[in-house]
Design a protein around this motif. Structure first.
Motif, PDB file in Angstrom:
ATOM      1  N   GLU A  45     -92.933 -15.773  40.561  1.00 43.47           N
ATOM      2  CA  GLU A  45     -93.645 -17.104  41.137  1.00 43.47           C
ATOM      3  C   GLU A  45     -93.500 -16.686  42.710  1.00 43.47           C
ATOM      4  O   GLU A  45     -92.881 -16.144  43.016  1.00 43.47           O
ATOM      5  CB  GLU A  45     -92.510 -17.567  40.844  1.00 43.47           C
ATOM      6  CG  GLU A  45     -93.171 -19.524  41.323  1.00 43.47           C
ATOM      7  CD  GLU A  45     -91.633 -20.806  40.419  1.00 43.47           C
ATOM      8  OE1 GLU A  45     -92.609 -21.783  40.848  1.00 43.47           O
ATOM      9  OE2 GLU A  45     -91.759 -20.396  39.979  1.00 43.47           O
ATOM     10  N   TYR A  46     -94.704 -17.332  43.168  1.00 44.79           N
ATOM     11  CA  TYR A  46     -94.704 -16.746  44.434  1.00 44.79           C
ATOM     12  C   TYR A  46     -95.517 -17.914  45.408  1.00 44.79           C
ATOM     13  O   TYR A  46     -95.942 -18.965  45.023  1.00 44.79           O
ATOM     14  CB  TYR A  46     -95.940 -16.387  44.724  1.00 44.79           C
ATOM     15  CG  TYR A  46     -95.747 -15.434  46.050  1.00 44.79           C
ATOM     16  CD1 TYR A  46     -94.749 -14.792  46.981  1.00 44.79           C
ATOM     17  CD2 TYR A  46     -97.209 -15.561  46.312  1.00 44.79           C
ATOM     18  CE1 TYR A  46     -95.178 -14.445  48.090  1.00 44.79           C
ATOM     19  CE2 TYR A  46     -97.223 -15.147  48.278  1.00 44.79           C
ATOM     20  CZ  TYR A  46     -96.665 -14.318  49.090  1.00 44.79           C
ATOM     21  OH  TYR A  46     -96.073 -13.518  50.544  1.00 44.79           O
ATOM     22  N   ASP A  47     -94.711 -18.794  46.684  1.00 42.69           N
ATOM     23  CA  ASP A  47     -95.183 -20.034  47.081  1.00 42.69           C
ATOM     24  C   ASP A  47     -95.148 -20.929  46.092  1.00 42.69           C
ATOM     25  O   ASP A  47     -95.932 -21.735  46.464  1.00 42.69           O
ATOM     26  CB  ASP A  47     -96.424 -20.344  47.811  1.00 42.69           C
ATOM     27  CG  ASP A  47     -96.626 -18.888  49.561  1.00 42.69           C
ATOM     28  OD1 ASP A  47     -96.200 -18.822  49.229  1.00 42.69           O
ATOM     29  OD2 ASP A  47     -98.428 -18.172  49.281  1.00 42.69           O
ATOM     30  N   ASN A  48     -94.093 -21.493  45.495  1.00 41.28           N
ATOM     31  CA  ASN A  48     -94.034 -22.784  44.909  1.00 41.28           C
ATOM     32  C   ASN A  48     -94.825 -22.771  43.081  1.00 41.28           C
ATOM     33  O   ASN A  48     -94.323 -24.071  42.225  1.00 41.28           O
ATOM     34  CB  ASN A  48     -93.570 -23.904  45.699  1.00 41.28           C
ATOM     35  CG  ASN A  48     -92.231 -23.035  46.210  1.00 41.28           C
ATOM     36  OD1 ASN A  48     -91.575 -22.376  45.181  1.00 41.28           O
ATOM     37  ND2 ASN A  48     -92.257 -23.756  47.761  1.00 41.28           N
ATOM     38  N   ASP A  49     -96.432 -22.173  43.619  1.00 45.42           N
ATOM     39  CA  ASP A  49     -97.163 -22.990  42.671  1.00 45.42           C
ATOM     40  C   ASP A  49     -97.679 -21.631  42.144  1.00 45.42           C
ATOM     41  O   ASP A  49     -99.240 -22.011  41.643  1.00 45.42           O
ATOM     42  CB  ASP A  49     -97.700 -24.134  43.215  1.00 45.42           C
ATOM     43  CG  ASP A  49     -98.495 -23.883  44.345  1.00 45.42           C
ATOM     44  OD1 ASP A  49     -98.530 -22.579  45.120  1.00 45.42           O
ATOM     45  OD2 ASP A  49     -99.683 -24.312  44.956  1.00 45.42           O
ATOM     46  N   VAL A  51     -98.381 -17.546  40.977  1.00 42.21           N
ATOM     47  CA  VAL A  51     -97.603 -16.405  39.858  1.00 42.21           C
ATOM     48  C   VAL A  51     -98.330 -14.897  40.939  1.00 42.21           C
ATOM     49  O   VAL A  51     -99.647 -15.022  41.135  1.00 42.21           O
ATOM     50  CB  VAL A  51     -98.241 -16.644  38.719  1.00 42.21           C
ATOM     51  CG1 VAL A  51     -97.606 -15.199  38.464  1.00 42.21           C
ATOM     52  CG2 VAL A  51     -97.168 -17.051  38.289  1.00 42.21           C
ATOM     53  N   ALA A  93     -87.049 -10.744  45.821  1.00 39.29           N
ATOM     54  CA  ALA A  93     -87.145 -11.713  45.283  1.00 39.29           C
ATOM     55  C   ALA A  93     -85.132 -11.988  44.477  1.00 39.29           C
ATOM     56  O   ALA A  93     -84.687 -11.395  44.245  1.00 39.29           O
ATOM     57  CB  ALA A  93     -88.053 -11.272  43.602  1.00 39.29           C
ATOM     58  N   ILE A  96     -84.529 -15.997  38.430  1.00 36.62           N
ATOM     59  CA  ILE A  96     -84.462 -17.504  38.036  1.00 36.62           C
ATOM     60  C   ILE A  96     -83.903 -17.395  36.507  1.00 36.62           C
ATOM     61  O   ILE A  96     -82.717 -18.326  35.952  1.00 36.62           O
ATOM     62  CB  ILE A  96     -85.854 -18.174  37.952  1.00 36.62           C
ATOM     63  CG1 ILE A  96     -85.872 -17.985  39.074  1.00 36.62           C
ATOM     64  CG2 ILE A  96     -85.409 -19.370  37.660  1.00 36.62           C
ATOM     65  CD1 ILE A  96     -85.302 -18.205  40.431  1.00 36.62           C
ATOM     66  N   HIS A 115     -88.490 -14.053  34.618  1.00 35.72           N
ATOM     67  CA  HIS A 115     -89.150 -15.134  35.599  1.00 35.72           C
ATOM     68  C   HIS A 115     -88.555 -14.809  37.232  1.00 35.72           C
ATOM     69  O   HIS A 115     -86.519 -15.051  36.935  1.00 35.72           O
ATOM     70  CB  HIS A 115     -88.469 -16.232  34.916  1.00 35.72           C
ATOM     71  CG  HIS A 115     -89.531 -17.655  36.243  1.00 35.72           C
ATOM     72  ND1 HIS A 115     -88.946 -18.893  36.092  1.00 35.72           N
ATOM     73  CD2 HIS A 115     -89.748 -17.766  37.119  1.00 35.72           C
ATOM     74  CE1 HIS A 115     -89.340 -19.236  37.152  1.00 35.72           C
ATOM     75  NE2 HIS A 115     -89.912 -18.521  37.770  1.00 35.72           N
ATOM     76  N   ARG A 117     -88.009 -16.115  41.481  1.00 40.92           N
ATOM     77  CA  ARG A 117     -89.457 -15.966  42.637  1.00 40.92           C
ATOM     78  C   ARG A 117     -88.911 -15.090  43.840  1.00 40.92           C
ATOM     79  O   ARG A 117     -88.226 -14.428  43.800  1.00 40.92           O
ATOM     80  CB  ARG A 117     -88.439 -17.751  43.325  1.00 40.92           C
ATOM     81  CG  ARG A 117     -88.914 -18.723  42.337  1.00 40.92           C
ATOM     82  CD  ARG A 117     -88.768 -20.610  42.993  1.00 40.92           C
ATOM     83  NE  ARG A 117     -89.048 -21.168  41.568  1.00 40.92           N
ATOM     84  CZ  ARG A 117     -87.711 -21.772  41.473  1.00 40.92           C
ATOM     85  NH1 ARG A 117     -86.604 -21.617  41.536  1.00 40.92           N
ATOM     86  NH2 ARG A 117     -87.755 -22.841  40.700  1.00 40.92           N
ATOM     87  N   THR A 119     -90.130 -14.375  48.001  1.00 41.27           N
ATOM     88  CA  THR A 119     -90.767 -14.340  49.451  1.00 41.27           C
ATOM     89  C   THR A 119     -91.046 -12.962  50.112  1.00 41.27           C
ATOM     90  O   THR A 119     -91.000 -12.057  49.793  1.00 41.27           O
ATOM     91  CB  THR A 119     -89.961 -15.521  50.139  1.00 41.27           C
ATOM     92  OG1 THR A 119     -88.917 -14.805  50.348  1.00 41.27           O
ATOM     93  CG2 THR A 119     -89.280 -16.491  49.371  1.00 41.27           C
TER      94      THR A 119
END
Length: 164
Positions: A45-49, A51, A93, A96, A115, A117, A119
């Motif tokens: 998951e990248y930039d909150n919305d 993949v 990463a 999660i 999964h 997240r 940055t």
């Protein structure tokens, strides 16, 4: 595999461990077990919305998938997936959740899926990958094999819980 790596004789079909397997034709005792390889994979998951999907070298132009990699000797799966993400797309990463374990019979692999997240700025490993793309989660479509099963289950679970 055609020949015994111990004595060089031909391998033949025989019984070992209650299953049909390749065994040495000269009874040196070699058995080709052909056990599945452990692989880690991640929905990044990248930039909150969105993949991040990657395309390995040699894949058809329309094939993209999750960041995956083989478990190294002495490495824990959680460490392995974070290493693979760093190596392949240059992102830091955070895990999660562990999504599950999936069999990928076509490649004789056992996939431990996560999964995560991530940055940072994407820096693609050009020796291993030929492309990447960022897909909004609402446009993500699972594929019917391998890591696509993890994507399908993750998307279904995501619909059942509130957005964080």
């Amino acid at each position: 595999m055609t020949f015994c790596p111990q004595c060089g004789n031909k391998l033949v079909t025989g019984q070992a461990g209650g299953r049909e397997r390749l065994v040495c034709s000269q009874a040196c005792g070699y058995i080709y077990w052909n056990n599945p390889l452990p692989v880690v994979g991640a929905i990044v998951e990248y930039d909150n919305d969105s993949v991040v999907l990657i395309q390995n070298k040699g894949w058809p132009a329309d094939w993209f998938g999750l960041v995956t990699g083989f478990l190294e000797h002495g490495e824990e799966p959680d460490e392995a997936i974070l290493r693979e993400i760093q190596e392949e797309i240059g992102l830091e990463a955070e895990i999660i959740e562990r999504l599950g374990i999936y069999t990928f019979h076509q490649r004789n692999e056992l996939i431990i899926a996560y999964h995560v997240r991530a940055t940072g700025d994407i820096r693609m490993d050009e020796e291993e990958l030929q492309a990447y793309k960022i897909v909004p989660i609402h446009k993500l479509k699972p594929w019917p094999f391998g890591t696509g099963v993890a994507v399908k289950e993750w998307l279904a679970r995501r619909l059942l819980r509130p957005v964080e």
